[in-house]
Design a protein around this motif. Structure first.
Motif, PDB file in Angstrom:
ATOM      1  N   SER A  11       0.825  -1.198   0.000  1.00  0.00           N
ATOM      2  CA  SER A  11       0.000   0.000   0.000  1.00  0.00           C
ATOM      3  C   SER A  11       0.865   1.256   0.000  1.00  0.00           C
ATOM      4  CB  SER A  11      -0.890   0.012   1.245  1.00  0.00           C
ATOM      5  OG  SER A  11      -1.665   1.190   1.307  1.00  0.00           O
ATOM      6  N   ALA A  12       0.336   2.314  -0.613  1.00  0.00           N
ATOM      7  CA  ALA A  12       0.991   3.618  -0.524  1.00  0.00           C
ATOM      8  C   ALA A  12       0.879   4.162   0.896  1.00  0.00           C
ATOM      9  CB  ALA A  12       0.366   4.593  -1.513  1.00  0.00           C
ATOM     10  N   ASP A  13      -0.096   3.659   1.664  1.00  0.00           N
ATOM     11  CA  ASP A  13      -0.317   4.076   3.055  1.00  0.00           C
ATOM     12  C   ASP A  13      -0.357   2.833   3.938  1.00  0.00           C
ATOM     13  OD1 ASP A  13      -0.974   5.396   5.399  1.00  0.00           O
ATOM     14  OD2 ASP A  13      -3.096   5.612   4.857  1.00  0.00           O
ATOM     15  N   GLY A  19      -5.063  -2.758   6.868  1.00  0.00           N
ATOM     16  CA  GLY A  19      -4.207  -3.774   7.460  1.00  0.00           C
ATOM     17  C   GLY A  19      -3.021  -4.180   6.608  1.00  0.00           C
ATOM     18  N   VAL A  20      -2.759  -3.467   5.523  1.00  0.00           N
ATOM     19  CA  VAL A  20      -1.582  -3.740   4.696  1.00  0.00           C
ATOM     20  C   VAL A  20      -0.381  -3.115   5.393  1.00  0.00           C
ATOM     21  CG1 VAL A  20      -0.518  -3.393   2.446  1.00  0.00           C
ATOM     22  CG2 VAL A  20      -2.968  -3.798   2.598  1.00  0.00           C
ATOM     23  N   THR A  21       0.669  -3.896   5.612  1.00  0.00           N
ATOM     24  CA  THR A  21       1.771  -3.419   6.452  1.00  0.00           C
ATOM     25  C   THR A  21       3.025  -3.004   5.702  1.00  0.00           C
ATOM     26  OG1 THR A  21       2.564  -5.680   6.762  1.00  0.00           O
ATOM     27  CG2 THR A  21       1.000  -4.823   8.393  1.00  0.00           C
ATOM     28  N   ARG A  22       3.035  -3.086   4.382  1.00  0.00           N
ATOM     29  CA  ARG A  22       4.254  -2.703   3.661  1.00  0.00           C
ATOM     30  C   ARG A  22       3.913  -2.027   2.343  1.00  0.00           C
ATOM     31  NH1 ARG A  22       6.098  -8.849   3.029  1.00  0.00           N
ATOM     32  NH2 ARG A  22       4.276  -9.565   1.949  1.00  0.00           N
ATOM     33  N   HIS A  23       4.881  -1.249   1.833  1.00  0.00           N
ATOM     34  CA  HIS A  23       4.676  -0.558   0.558  1.00  0.00           C
ATOM     35  C   HIS A  23       5.546  -1.128  -0.549  1.00  0.00           C
ATOM     36  CE1 HIS A  23       7.955   1.694   2.458  1.00  0.00           C
ATOM     37  NE2 HIS A  23       8.360   1.953   1.243  1.00  0.00           N
ATOM     38  N   ARG A  24       6.471  -2.043  -0.212  1.00  0.00           N
ATOM     39  CA  ARG A  24       7.339  -2.672  -1.206  1.00  0.00           C
ATOM     40  C   ARG A  24       7.892  -3.960  -0.620  1.00  0.00           C
ATOM     41  NH1 ARG A  24      13.015  -1.640  -0.408  1.00  0.00           N
ATOM     42  NH2 ARG A  24      13.273  -0.401   1.474  1.00  0.00           N
TER      43      ARG A  24
END
Length: 133
Positions: A11-13, A19-24
């Motif tokens: 996620s960008a946020d 509940g998404v914990t990472r952006h990459r």
């Protein structure tokens, strides 16, 4: 033979409400012979490219050899688990992927611990014991 599946989210946020914990995801290999990566979810995300950096144990290891720009939702990629790969920053929205690892207990896996193989341990002091996974 063995397989495992899970959903990964980017996620960008990453601190947002989904509940998404990472952006990459940094460059890595998988504990599989073959990996399927199927893009799921929202069509509106930007970024999240899948980048490939050569097969582990070859002269191309670590070199950028290909990139899938913004994977299409519903489209799957198949690649070798030995292929170093990463997910670039998601710059807007949320990106999800169904990941399925498949491996065979024959050949290399029948006499080499997957953890030792992935981490290039050459000694006889396997931390995983006689039965792997």
């Amino acid at each position: 033979d063995w397989r495992q599946g899970y959903v990964a989210g980017y996620s960008a946020d990453p601190a947002g409400s989904k509940g998404v914990t990472r952006h990459r995801l940094v460059s890595h290999t998988d504990d599989s012979e073959v990996t399927m990566n199927c893009c799921l979810g929202e069509e509106t995300f930007e970024g999240g490219n899948v980048e490939f950096f050569g097969l582990r144990g070859t002269s191309e290891e670590g070199q950028l050899v290909g990139k899938v720009h913004r994977p299409n939702v519903g489209t799957a990629l198949l690649h070798s688990g030995r292929h170093l790969h990463a997910v670039s920053d998601v710059s807007s929205g949320d990106r999800y992927a169904l990941i399925v690892w498949s491996r065979s207990w024959g050949r290399l896996r029948s006499n080499t611990c997957p953890c030792c193989w992935l981490n290039r341990r050459q000694d006889s002091t396997c931390i995983c014991g006689k039965r792997w996974n």
